[in-house]
Design an enzyme around this catalytic site. Structure first.
Site, PDB file in Angstrom:
ATOM      1  N   GLU A 197       0.719  -1.251   0.063  1.00 12.65           N
ATOM      2  CA  GLU A 197      -0.133  -0.218  -0.155  1.00 12.65           C
ATOM      3  C   GLU A 197       0.943   1.370  -0.009  1.00 12.65           C
ATOM      4  O   GLU A 197       1.912   1.411   0.534  1.00 12.65           O
ATOM      5  CB  GLU A 197      -0.887  -0.002   1.267  1.00 12.65           C
ATOM      6  CG  GLU A 197      -1.784  -1.119   1.415  1.00 12.65           C
ATOM      7  CD  GLU A 197      -1.180  -2.531   1.532  1.00 12.65           C
ATOM      8  OE1 GLU A 197      -0.322  -2.495   2.228  1.00 12.65           O
ATOM      9  OE2 GLU A 197      -1.900  -3.483   1.094  1.00 12.65           O
ATOM     10  N   SER A 216      -4.269 -11.748   1.042  1.00 11.25           N
ATOM     11  CA  SER A 216      -4.978 -13.108   0.661  1.00 11.25           C
ATOM     12  C   SER A 216      -6.092 -13.167   1.791  1.00 11.25           C
ATOM     13  O   SER A 216      -6.708 -12.209   2.088  1.00 11.25           O
ATOM     14  CB  SER A 216      -3.883 -14.170   1.098  1.00 11.25           C
ATOM     15  OG  SER A 216      -3.605 -14.105   2.467  1.00 11.25           O
ATOM     16  N   ASN A 239       5.868  -6.828   9.321  1.00 12.51           N
ATOM     17  CA  ASN A 239       6.234  -5.713   9.193  1.00 12.51           C
ATOM     18  C   ASN A 239       5.039  -4.629   9.608  1.00 12.51           C
ATOM     19  O   ASN A 239       4.004  -5.018   9.627  1.00 12.51           O
ATOM     20  CB  ASN A 239       6.863  -5.387   7.503  1.00 12.51           C
ATOM     21  CG  ASN A 239       5.423  -5.605   6.579  1.00 12.51           C
ATOM     22  OD1 ASN A 239       5.090  -6.598   6.415  1.00 12.51           O
ATOM     23  ND2 ASN A 239       4.610  -4.585   6.061  1.00 12.51           N
TER      24      ASN A 239
HETATM   25  I1  8IG Z   1       4.198 -10.164   4.785  1.00 17.62           I
HETATM   26  O1  8IG Z   1       2.558  -4.541   4.349  1.00 17.62           O
HETATM   27  C1  8IG Z   1       3.016  -8.646   4.120  1.00 17.62           C
HETATM   28  N1  8IG Z   1       2.273  -8.859   3.274  1.00 17.62           N
HETATM   29  N2  8IG Z   1      -0.876  -5.643   1.456  1.00 17.62           N
HETATM   30  N3  8IG Z   1       0.712  -5.094   2.899  1.00 17.62           N
HETATM   31  C2  8IG Z   1       0.003  -5.923   2.439  1.00 17.62           C
HETATM   32  N4  8IG Z   1       0.468  -7.311   2.286  1.00 17.62           N
HETATM   33  C3  8IG Z   1       1.908  -7.603   2.872  1.00 17.62           C
HETATM   34  C4  8IG Z   1       2.075  -6.885   3.697  1.00 17.62           C
HETATM   35  C5  8IG Z   1       1.735  -5.243   3.972  1.00 17.62           C
HETATM   36  N5  8IG Z   1       3.295  -7.652   4.257  1.00 17.62           N
END
Ligand code: 8IG
Length: 276
Positions: A197, A216, A239
């Site tokens: 994002e 997902s 994260n």
């Molecule tokens: I691992 O910060 C992971 N998958 N959309 N955003 C989105 N998907 C993710 C993220 C993230 N970290």
């Protein structure tokens, strides 16, 4: 015979009939006629299956009708049948097809429909995701309490009106918290991806009630509910979401956070599944 390389790509195919064929492939290849629980392993959760019990069979997903080749190294393209010490048969799905791969939602939810067709009554969905709550640090596992589906798509076809109240079973979340009372929970926002994002999109997700951002799970959970399964969802916060953390997101960092958290979340998941 269909001329499509994947039978789900034939618009005339019935996805539930394809799932039934996949389930009979699994029964034949594992020698296990019925599974009780299905578990999808997302980023960071790959080793969690090892603690569940004895792996009786591992099948390359490509040997099962309708499954796609994995798009990403690190996403293991296999299905495993595990027998827990308590005698439960767990189907472990290490072959998630993501919506961002662009093969359509039928392929995305095929593993869930297949799991239901093997007899599984419980669907455990795991993922790696970004965290919006400031109290979460990379490596924190959280329960999914609800979702916001931002894909503008649905696995349901036609006028199929399905209630999604308590989609992420409060009964199963309570059970998980008997194993780890410190487990926090949050609302999962499924974005299309595969880009992460923008900080503005993360602020939007926060404003509309989201706590977790990922690519997902929401579409899979809807299909699981349609199939009559009870859903338990876990996100591993690998994260902080863009703009919540001040440094750019890197896929490498995401993988490293997953690896570091692996022993803890594997133990958690094995203990939770042991109580289901
Ligand atoms: I691992 O910060 C992971 N998958 N959309 N955003 C989105 N998907 C993710 C993220 C993230 N970290």
């Amino acid at each position: 015979m269909s001329s499509y390389s994947n039978p789900l790509d034939d618009p005339a195919a019935d996805p539930f009939e394809v799932a039934a064929r996949a389930a009979s492939d699994i029964a034949r290849l594992t020698g296990v006629p019925q599974h009780d629980i299905a578990l999808t392993l997302g980023s960071g959760w790959g080793k969690a299956a090892d603690l569940l019990g004895e792996t009786t069979t591992t099948i390359p997903a490509t040997e099962v009708t309708g499954f796609s080749r994995p798009a990403l190294a690190g996403h293991v393209g296999s299905l495993r049948s595990i027998l827990t010490p308590g005698g439960t048969r767990v189907l472990v799905i290490g072959a998630r097809t993501h919506y961002y791969e662009g093969h359509g939602v039928r392929r995305v939810v095929h593993s869930v429909r297949t799991a239901a067709a093997t007899g599984a009554k419980t669907m455990v969905l795991t993922n790696g995701a970004g965290g919006i709550k400031e109290t979460w640090t990379p490596g924190t596992p959280v329960l999914i309490s609800d979702h916001i589906n931002l894909t503008a798509d649905s696995p349901l076809e036609g006028a199929t009106f399905i209630d999604l109240t308590d989609l992420y079973s409060s009964r199963l979340r309570d059970l998980a918290r008997t194993i780890d009372p410190s487990l926090d929970e949050g609302v999962y926002c499924q974005f299309r991806g595969p880009h992460y994002e923008t900080p503005a999109e993360v602020q939007m997700a926060k404003t509309i009630g989201g706590h977790i951002v990922g690519m997902s799970t929401a579409l899979e959970a809807i299909a699981a509910r349609e199939a009559g399964m009870e859903v338990l969802g876990f996100s591993l916060i690998t994260n902080l979401a863009a703009g919540i953390q001040t440094t750019p997101l890197s896929h490498q960092e995401v993988l490293e956070a997953g690896q570091a958290a692996e022993p803890v979340i594997s133990d958690l998941l094995a203990r939770v599944i042991g109580t289901l």
